[in-house]
Design a protein around this motif. Structure first.
Motif, PDB file in Angstrom:
ATOM      1  N   ARG A 242       0.853  -1.185   0.000  1.00 14.28           N
ATOM      2  CA  ARG A 242       0.000   0.000   0.000  1.00 14.28           C
ATOM      3  C   ARG A 242       0.889   1.234   0.000  1.00 14.28           C
ATOM      4  O   ARG A 242       1.949   1.237   0.639  1.00 14.28           O
ATOM      5  N   ILE A 243       0.478   2.259  -0.711  1.00 10.04           N
ATOM      6  CA  ILE A 243       1.178   3.546  -0.680  1.00 10.04           C
ATOM      7  C   ILE A 243       0.123   4.597  -0.371  1.00 10.04           C
ATOM      8  O   ILE A 243      -0.882   4.711  -1.083  1.00 10.04           O
ATOM      9  N   ALA A 244       0.336   5.343   0.699  1.00  5.92           N
ATOM     10  CA  ALA A 244      -0.698   6.268   1.160  1.00  5.92           C
ATOM     11  C   ALA A 244      -0.111   7.648   1.439  1.00  5.92           C
ATOM     12  O   ALA A 244       1.043   7.787   1.861  1.00  5.92           O
ATOM     13  N   HIS A 245      -0.922   8.645   1.201  1.00  8.69           N
ATOM     14  CA  HIS A 245      -0.606  10.022   1.582  1.00  8.69           C
ATOM     15  C   HIS A 245      -0.962  10.173   3.054  1.00  8.69           C
ATOM     16  O   HIS A 245      -2.107   9.939   3.453  1.00  8.69           O
ATOM     17  N   ILE A 246       0.010  10.530   3.885  1.00 11.40           N
ATOM     18  CA  ILE A 246      -0.210  10.656   5.321  1.00 11.40           C
ATOM     19  C   ILE A 246       0.229  12.044   5.770  1.00 11.40           C
ATOM     20  O   ILE A 246       0.648  12.868   4.972  1.00 11.40           O
ATOM     21  N   GLY A 247       0.145  12.282   7.075  1.00  9.56           N
ATOM     22  CA  GLY A 247       0.615  13.544   7.623  1.00  9.56           C
ATOM     23  C   GLY A 247      -0.349  14.695   7.365  1.00  9.56           C
ATOM     24  O   GLY A 247      -1.446  14.536   6.816  1.00  9.56           O
ATOM     25  N   SER A 248       0.094  15.882   7.730  1.00  9.78           N
ATOM     26  CA  SER A 248      -0.786  17.056   7.696  1.00  9.78           C
ATOM     27  C   SER A 248      -1.206  17.451   6.293  1.00  9.78           C
ATOM     28  O   SER A 248      -2.319  17.945   6.089  1.00  9.78           O
ATOM     29  N   THR A 249      -0.322  17.261   5.287  1.00 15.41           N
ATOM     30  CA  THR A 249      -0.704  17.655   3.930  1.00 15.41           C
ATOM     31  C   THR A 249      -1.785  16.740   3.357  1.00 15.41           C
ATOM     32  O   THR A 249      -2.364  17.042   2.309  1.00 15.41           O
ATOM     33  N   ALA A 250      -2.070  15.621   4.037  1.00 15.58           N
ATOM     34  CA  ALA A 250      -3.138  14.716   3.600  1.00 15.58           C
ATOM     35  C   ALA A 250      -4.486  15.091   4.192  1.00 15.58           C
ATOM     36  O   ALA A 250      -5.484  14.412   3.929  1.00 15.58           O
ATOM     37  N   VAL A 251      -4.518  16.156   4.977  1.00 17.73           N
ATOM     38  CA  VAL A 251      -5.759  16.598   5.617  1.00 17.73           C
ATOM     39  C   VAL A 251      -6.246  17.848   4.889  1.00 17.73           C
ATOM     40  O   VAL A 251      -5.622  18.912   4.998  1.00 17.73           O
ATOM     41  N   PRO A 252      -7.315  17.777   4.136  1.00 20.35           N
ATOM     42  CA  PRO A 252      -7.764  18.928   3.341  1.00 20.35           C
ATOM     43  C   PRO A 252      -7.987  20.177   4.194  1.00 20.35           C
ATOM     44  O   PRO A 252      -8.574  20.123   5.270  1.00 20.35           O
ATOM     45  N   GLY A 253      -7.461  21.293   3.690  1.00 20.04           N
ATOM     46  CA  GLY A 253      -7.673  22.570   4.349  1.00 20.04           C
ATOM     47  C   GLY A 253      -6.883  22.800   5.614  1.00 20.04           C
ATOM     48  O   GLY A 253      -7.140  23.761   6.346  1.00 20.04           O
ATOM     49  N   PHE A 254      -5.877  21.954   5.867  1.00 22.93           N
ATOM     50  CA  PHE A 254      -5.141  22.028   7.132  1.00 22.93           C
ATOM     51  C   PHE A 254      -3.751  22.615   6.890  1.00 22.93           C
ATOM     52  O   PHE A 254      -3.018  22.149   6.018  1.00 22.93           O
ATOM     53  N   PRO A 255      -3.340  23.644   7.665  1.00 23.83           N
ATOM     54  CA  PRO A 255      -1.988  24.181   7.518  1.00 23.83           C
ATOM     55  C   PRO A 255      -0.935  23.115   7.822  1.00 23.83           C
ATOM     56  O   PRO A 255      -1.139  22.241   8.668  1.00 23.83           O
ATOM     57  N   ALA A 256       0.204  23.210   7.140  1.00 19.24           N
ATOM     58  CA  ALA A 256       1.237  22.184   7.300  1.00 19.24           C
ATOM     59  C   ALA A 256       2.561  22.704   6.766  1.00 19.24           C
ATOM     60  O   ALA A 256       2.604  23.659   5.993  1.00 19.24           O
ATOM     61  N   LYS A 257       3.635  22.073   7.198  1.00 22.92           N
ATOM     62  CA  LYS A 257       4.898  22.286   6.493  1.00 22.92           C
ATOM     63  C   LYS A 257       4.706  21.818   5.058  1.00 22.92           C
ATOM     64  O   LYS A 257       4.022  20.826   4.814  1.00 22.92           O
ATOM     65  N   ASP A 258       5.323  22.502   4.122  1.00 23.16           N
ATOM     66  CA  ASP A 258       5.151  22.159   2.712  1.00 23.16           C
ATOM     67  C   ASP A 258       6.019  20.951   2.359  1.00 23.16           C
ATOM     68  O   ASP A 258       6.935  21.025   1.535  1.00 23.16           O
ATOM     69  N   VAL A 259       5.714  19.839   2.996  1.00 26.29           N
ATOM     70  CA  VAL A 259       6.411  18.576   2.784  1.00 26.29           C
ATOM     71  C   VAL A 259       5.357  17.490   2.623  1.00 26.29           C
ATOM     72  O   VAL A 259       4.495  17.335   3.499  1.00 26.29           O
ATOM     73  N   ILE A 260       5.415  16.763   1.522  1.00 24.26           N
ATOM     74  CA  ILE A 260       4.485  15.652   1.314  1.00 24.26           C
ATOM     75  C   ILE A 260       5.024  14.425   2.046  1.00 24.26           C
ATOM     76  O   ILE A 260       6.132  13.971   1.781  1.00 24.26           O
ATOM     77  N   ASP A 261       4.244  13.900   2.993  1.00 21.82           N
ATOM     78  CA  ASP A 261       4.599  12.654   3.672  1.00 21.82           C
ATOM     79  C   ASP A 261       3.824  11.507   3.051  1.00 21.82           C
ATOM     80  O   ASP A 261       2.599  11.565   2.930  1.00 21.82           O
ATOM     81  N   LEU A 262       4.551  10.471   2.668  1.00 22.01           N
ATOM     82  CA  LEU A 262       3.956   9.274   2.089  1.00 22.01           C
ATOM     83  C   LEU A 262       4.380   8.063   2.904  1.00 22.01           C
ATOM     84  O   LEU A 262       5.470   8.055   3.488  1.00 22.01           O
ATOM     85  N   GLN A 263       3.536   7.057   2.939  1.00 22.97           N
ATOM     86  CA  GLN A 263       3.877   5.815   3.621  1.00 22.97           C
ATOM     87  C   GLN A 263       3.801   4.651   2.633  1.00 22.97           C
ATOM     88  O   GLN A 263       2.753   4.407   2.030  1.00 22.97           O
TER      89      GLN A 263
END
Length: 396
Positions: A242-263
């Motif tokens: 499985r490959i999934a988008h995780i972390g804060s950038t995976a939460v719509p409308g949520f502020p986050a560091k501009d880093v895509i976290d994937l698992q």
């Protein structure tokens, strides 16, 4: 080598961008030119076409009469399939030969008009899409190719839409203006992204991240993650459970560091280690010094072991966490993301913690900035860990 897919609709200006990139040292692999080359007189491709469609597709000089071929090849789905079965393998083989002949430190630009239509984006390290307004494209097709307006519009409508191209684009180049307007975009792209990306890819390193900053939500994060997931899935094949988008950038409308976290979920760490080389070739070098998540109380610390890769691309920071299926870290990453998506109060609490951590890291440089950031966040994660798992159990 760094493989760049270049595409755009008819009249958008792909050839102009390709020329500018070649002037800066790129190696161009032109799909249209290859398609013509593999059916030149004396080639096996032309012989196969004549055998399939008859000698009527030849001009008087023995070359391919393209309109005559089109009249036969596009008369039915069966005929079109026959055409593709002859030409596509030849184009693919020649493309592989040209790429293999390029120097190891090349930036290879593959000009592929139907890259979007044929879903080839995942094969590239980056996809560049040249965009221009339809009216601009129609004018250019008439001015430079002598194509009548109605014909130009029909051809444009037969191709991918602008929305489809945007969905596959890592980089959009605006070519509504003149070549003089386009040139600074290409220069900045080469100097700030493509050349550093190639060096990082070759040396299996990643660029510095800069100051820690919690950014406003970016609606493009989800699409960016999906493009990355497609590339990772291609190189990992069946080893990726499985490959999934995780972390804060995976939460719509949520502020986050501009880093895509994937698992990336795998069966075991041996599989994670076998995937190291293909992931690094795909542009995700391993971060050697991080081999575990922070274990939580009441769990076996050994089960939190993982591997982590970062993006070599300076234009898109990425953390790729490779975790074992069912391990505490793998389970928690998905549950935490879903908890944030579902519970407004959780988002409010977490954002307050992130703002506090951001302030603690302000003015510091790596690695001290990261340490200060984590010193604030880690205790909060320890506190919410059992709450998140309890919520996930209730939500099943």
């Amino acid at each position: 080598m760094l493989r760049i897919g270049l595409t755009g609709g008819m009249g958008a200006g792909k050839s102009t961008v390709a020329r500018m990139l070649v002037e800066r040292g790129a190696v161009l692999v032109d799909s249209d030119a290859i398609a013509r080359e593999v059916v030149e007189p004396g080639t096996e491709g032309l012989a196969a076409l004549v055998e399939a469609f008859g000698p009527e597709i030849l001009a008087q000089d023995g070359s391919l009469d393209r309109p005559a071929l089109a009249a036969k090849a596009f008369a039915s789905d069966e005929a079109r399939t026959t055409l593709n079965s002859i030409t596509h393998p030849l184009v693919g083989r020649r493309t592989v030969e040209l790429i293999a002949a390029a120097p190891a430190d090349s930036i290879v630009v593959q000009d592929v008009p139907l890259l979007v239509e044929n879903g080839l984006g995942a094969m590239m390290h980056l996809v560049l899409v040249v965009m221009a307004d339809v009216e601009t494209r129609v004018r250019r097709l008439g001015e430079f190719r002598g194509i009548a307006r109605d014909d130009a519009l029909a051809r444009i409508r037969a191709q991918a839409t602008d929305e489809q191209r945007r969905a596959m684009a890592d980089v959009l180049l605006d070519n509504d203006g003149s070549p003089e307007d386009l040139e600074p975009q290409v220069r900045a792209l080469w100097e700030e992204r493509l050349a550093p990306f190639e060096q990082n890819l070759r040396t299996r390193s990643w660029p510095p991240r800069g100051p820690i900053h919690v950014a406003e939500p970016n609606p493009e994060w989800a699409a960016q993650a999906q493009r990355l997931i497609a590339r990772i899935g291609l190189v990992c094949g069946g080893a990726a459970l499985r490959i999934a988008h995780i972390g804060s950038t995976a939460v719509p409308g949520f502020p986050a560091k501009d880093v895509i976290d994937l698992q990336l979920t795998v069966a075991d760490l041996e599989t994670a280690d076998r995937l190291r080389d293909p992931l690094e070739q795909a542009g995700f070098p391993r971060i050697e010094h991080i081999t575990t998540d922070d274990g939580k109380a009441g769990t076996d610390i050994a089960l939190w072991e993982k591997r982590i890769h970062a993006a070599a691309d300076p234009g898109r920071p990425v953390n790729l966490h490779v975790r074992v299926d069912g391990s505490p870290g793998q389970v928690f990453a998905l549950a935490f993301r879903d908890w944030l998506r579902a519970v407004p109060e959780a988002r409010e609490d977490y954002l307050a913690v992130k703002r506090k951590a951001e302030a603690a890291a302000a003015g510091l440089s790596d690695p001290r900035a990261i340490e200060a950031y984590l010193e604030v966040k880690t205790p909060w994660f320890d506190e919410v860990y059992p709450r998140v798992l309890a919520w996930a159990d209730r939500s099943r």
